[in-house]
Design a protein around this motif. Structure first.
Motif, mmCIF file in Angstrom:
data_model
loop_
_atom_site.group_PDB
_atom_site.id
_atom_site.type_symbol
_atom_site.label_atom_id
_atom_site.label_comp_id
_atom_site.label_asym_id
_atom_site.label_seq_id
_atom_site.Cartn_x
_atom_site.Cartn_y
_atom_site.Cartn_z
ATOM 1 N N ALA A 168 0.827 -1.215 0.000
ATOM 2 C CA ALA A 168 0.000 0.000 0.000
ATOM 3 C C ALA A 168 0.858 1.260 0.000
ATOM 4 N N ASN A 169 1.993 1.227 0.676
ATOM 5 C CA ASN A 169 2.838 2.420 0.784
ATOM 6 C C ASN A 169 4.085 2.367 -0.070
ATOM 7 N N LEU A 170 4.308 1.263 -0.778
ATOM 8 C CA LEU A 170 5.465 1.187 -1.652
ATOM 9 C C LEU A 170 5.423 2.217 -2.784
ATOM 10 N N PRO A 171 4.307 2.383 -3.511
ATOM 11 C CA PRO A 171 4.311 3.363 -4.617
ATOM 12 C C PRO A 171 4.682 4.782 -4.195
ATOM 13 N N PRO A 172 4.079 5.350 -3.134
ATOM 14 C CA PRO A 172 4.518 6.702 -2.770
ATOM 15 C C PRO A 172 5.962 6.763 -2.288
ATOM 16 N N LEU A 173 6.418 5.746 -1.555
ATOM 17 C CA LEU A 173 7.814 5.734 -1.135
ATOM 18 C C LEU A 173 8.746 5.611 -2.335
ATOM 19 N N LEU A 174 8.344 4.821 -3.313
ATOM 20 C CA LEU A 174 9.141 4.673 -4.528
ATOM 21 C C LEU A 174 9.159 5.978 -5.317
ATOM 22 N N ALA A 175 8.045 6.700 -5.295
ATOM 23 C CA ALA A 175 7.987 8.006 -5.967
ATOM 24 C C ALA A 175 8.917 8.998 -5.279
ATOM 25 N N VAL A 176 8.912 9.022 -3.940
ATOM 26 C CA VAL A 176 9.811 9.908 -3.188
ATOM 27 C C VAL A 176 11.267 9.564 -3.503
ATOM 28 N N TYR A 177 11.560 8.273 -3.533
ATOM 29 C CA TYR A 177 12.916 7.805 -3.819
ATOM 30 C C TYR A 177 13.358 8.223 -5.224
ATOM 31 N N ALA A 178 12.518 7.974 -6.230
ATOM 32 C CA ALA A 178 12.872 8.314 -7.612
ATOM 33 C C ALA A 178 13.038 9.818 -7.771
ATOM 34 N N ASN A 179 12.151 10.595 -7.150
ATOM 35 C CA ASN A 179 12.256 12.055 -7.227
ATOM 36 C C ASN A 179 13.545 12.549 -6.577
ATOM 37 N N LYS A 180 13.919 11.933 -5.460
ATOM 38 C CA LYS A 180 15.145 12.334 -4.780
ATOM 39 C C LYS A 180 16.364 12.047 -5.651
ATOM 40 N N VAL A 181 16.410 10.857 -6.253
ATOM 41 C CA VAL A 181 17.540 10.521 -7.126
ATOM 42 C C VAL A 181 17.626 11.517 -8.276
ATOM 43 N N GLU A 182 16.485 11.819 -8.886
ATOM 44 C CA GLU A 182 16.472 12.786 -9.994
ATOM 45 C C GLU A 182 16.993 14.149 -9.546
ATOM 46 N N SER A 183 16.592 14.599 -8.364
ATOM 47 C CA SER A 183 17.039 15.906 -7.885
ATOM 48 C C SER A 183 18.539 15.898 -7.583
ATOM 49 N N LEU A 184 19.050 14.794 -7.033
ATOM 50 C CA LEU A 184 20.476 14.702 -6.738
ATOM 51 C C LEU A 184 21.307 14.687 -8.020
ATOM 52 N N LEU A 185 20.764 14.135 -9.075
ATOM 53 C CA LEU A 185 21.481 14.090 -10.346
ATOM 54 C C LEU A 185 21.721 15.481 -10.918
ATOM 55 N N GLN A 186 20.947 16.452 -10.466
ATOM 56 C CA GLN A 186 21.111 17.816 -10.965
ATOM 57 C C GLN A 186 22.354 18.489 -10.390
ATOM 58 N N THR A 187 22.860 17.996 -9.264
ATOM 59 C CA THR A 187 23.978 18.670 -8.597
ATOM 60 C C THR A 187 25.198 17.773 -8.406
ATOM 61 N N VAL A 188 25.114 16.515 -8.790
ATOM 62 C CA VAL A 188 26.206 15.581 -8.527
ATOM 63 C C VAL A 188 27.418 15.910 -9.390
ATOM 64 N N ASP A 189 28.612 15.602 -8.869
ATOM 65 C CA ASP A 189 29.839 15.766 -9.637
ATOM 66 C C ASP A 189 30.737 14.561 -9.392
ATOM 67 N N GLU A 190 31.961 14.629 -9.901
ATOM 68 C CA GLU A 190 32.851 13.476 -9.790
ATOM 69 C C GLU A 190 33.233 13.182 -8.349
ATOM 70 N N THR A 191 33.137 14.182 -7.481
ATOM 71 C CA THR A 191 33.453 13.984 -6.069
ATOM 72 C C THR A 191 32.324 13.289 -5.316
ATOM 73 N N SER A 192 31.080 13.638 -5.652
ATOM 74 C CA SER A 192 29.934 13.138 -4.888
ATOM 75 C C SER A 192 29.200 11.975 -5.548
ATOM 76 N N ILE A 193 29.614 11.586 -6.753
ATOM 77 C CA ILE A 193 28.884 10.545 -7.483
ATOM 78 C C ILE A 193 28.837 9.238 -6.704
ATOM 79 N N HIS A 194 29.902 8.902 -5.975
ATOM 80 C CA HIS A 194 29.914 7.619 -5.262
ATOM 81 C C HIS A 194 28.886 7.593 -4.127
ATOM 82 N N CYS A 195 28.668 8.752 -3.487
ATOM 83 C CA CYS A 195 27.637 8.819 -2.446
ATOM 84 C C CYS A 195 26.243 8.739 -3.055
ATOM 85 N N LEU A 196 26.050 9.387 -4.207
ATOM 86 C CA LEU A 196 24.744 9.311 -4.870
ATOM 87 C C LEU A 196 24.428 7.872 -5.262
ATOM 88 N N VAL A 197 25.382 7.206 -5.877
ATOM 89 C CA VAL A 197 25.170 5.818 -6.303
ATOM 90 C C VAL A 197 24.897 4.931 -5.091
#
Length: 381
Positions: A168-197
């Protein structure tokens, strides 16, 4: 909140004593733990706080991945370790060859990319890759389609280390997760990529969004994200060899982090963290604390297998999911590349060191000059 503080722990105990009087009213809610408990402590009351902090309606899962498996589960499966190892090598090579096309086709839609990756690995391979016990359970739950499908049954991660979010709560949590990854991709660089991954892999493992093959997909999403930011790095299990020492080291780190999360959950239950490693440890401690009269009957004998998806005291399961999903929501939403959590930093350092020491520069076979849509069309309606 400092759950080691005696006054804080006492407040939590008082809350759960009230919660257990009628836990059904909390079932299915998805709240921010920070929002909810702050409002409860401020005297808002349980149900006004529940209404104000429930965020499920704010995060509908938006996915446009159009493919469905062309066939349902086979009546019987033919799993063998040798066959799975061989098939994994083939599927991994195909995935890496098609990776740039996946990124281009579903750019800026991380959830669609994940569903495509899982689909490429699972569709048409269910009979070969599912354990007999997995196959039997899916049939019992009337699951017909697996590949790329967000699961609709309860699942667990890491040998009882974590009972994943409810369907019941997986879809909204998955949406929050996907949105967060997308937002982090906007600011990631070679220094922070390992933490994002590492953030993406760890919380994917805890969410466990698909029926099966989540472990292999969690490793492939590392390369998906490297590709998104323009790095063609291939290591850990670049050839599909999940038995490598690097893959084992990484899974050990993820397991330890999940055990740390379980101890965090125990603290929010007003329990000491000693002896808490896996989810059944939480169930047992909660039962001893809040259902003392029933405890001796439930745990009269050492069980051959601990309670996991179910528990004789339904309120224990209701409370676990209400709290675990709340804390998981807050951790995902609150993550920052500027101040990553300690467990994500450890995973990130492992990935960085592995890349520097064991970088493979894996080359794709030239025979994989195929179009993504032609591959998907061959295994989908």
């Amino acid at each position: 909140m400092d759950t080691d503080d005696k006054d804080v722990r006492r407040k939590f105990v008082q809350f759960w004593e009230v919660f257990f009087q009628n836990s059904a009213q909390f079932r299915g809610a998805l709240v921010s733990a920070h929002c909810f408990f702050d409002k409860v402590w401020q005297g808002t009351g349980l149900y006004p706080a529940l209404t104000e902090c429930d965020v499920k309606h704010l995060y509908p899962l938006d996915s446009r991945f159009p493919y469905r498996s062309a066939q349902g589960l086979a009546v019987s499966n033919c799993y063998s370790r040798t066959a799975v190892d061989s098939r994994d090598q083939f599927l991994s090579a195909r995935f890496h060859a098609l990776l740039p096309q996946i990124v281009a086709e579903y750019r800026d839609a991380f959830i669609d990319q994940l569903r495509c990756v899982h689909f490429l690995g699972m569709a048409g391979n269910e009979a070969m890759m599912l354990y007999p016990s997995q196959h039997k359970r899916l049939y019992a739950e009337n699951v017909q389609s697996i590949a790329g499908e967000v699961r609709g049954i309860q699942a667990g991660f890491g040998d009882f280390r974590f009972n994943a979010p409810t369907p019941a709560n997986l879809p909204p949590l998955l949406a929050v997760y996907a949105n967060k990854v997308e937002s982090l991709l906007q600011t990631v660089d070679e220094t922070s990529i390992h933490c994002l991954v590492s953030f993406a892999q760890y919380y994917f493992a805890l969410l466990h969004p698909f029926y099966e093959r989540c472990g292999r997909t969690s490793e492939e999403l590392m390369y998906l994200l490297f590709e998104r930011v323009g790095f063609g790095w291939r290591y850990i299990s670049a050839t599909g060899d999940r038995s490598s020492s690097l893959a084992h080291e990484r899974m050990t780190l993820i397991n330890r982090a999940a055990e740390g999360f379980n101890r965090k959950i125990a603290g929010y239950f007003g329990l000491p963290s000693e002896g808490i490693r896996k989810t059944p440890d939480i169930y047992r401690a909660v039962t001893a604390k809040y259902f003392a009269p029933q405890y001796s009957g439930i745990y009269a004998d050492e069980l051959p297998r601990p309670f996991y998806y179910q528990h004789p005291q339904q309120e224990v399961i209701d409370a676990y999911h209400f709290l675990m999903e709340s804390l998981l929501l807050d951790e995902i939403m609150g993550f920052s590349l500027h101040q990553p959590y300690p467990h994500i930093m450890r995973l990130g350092e492992h990935l960085r060191e592995a890349g520097e020491q064991v970088y493979q520069g894996y080359a794709m076979p030239s025979a994989w000059g195929r179009e993504l849509h032609s591959v998907l069309a061959g295994i989908a309606e």
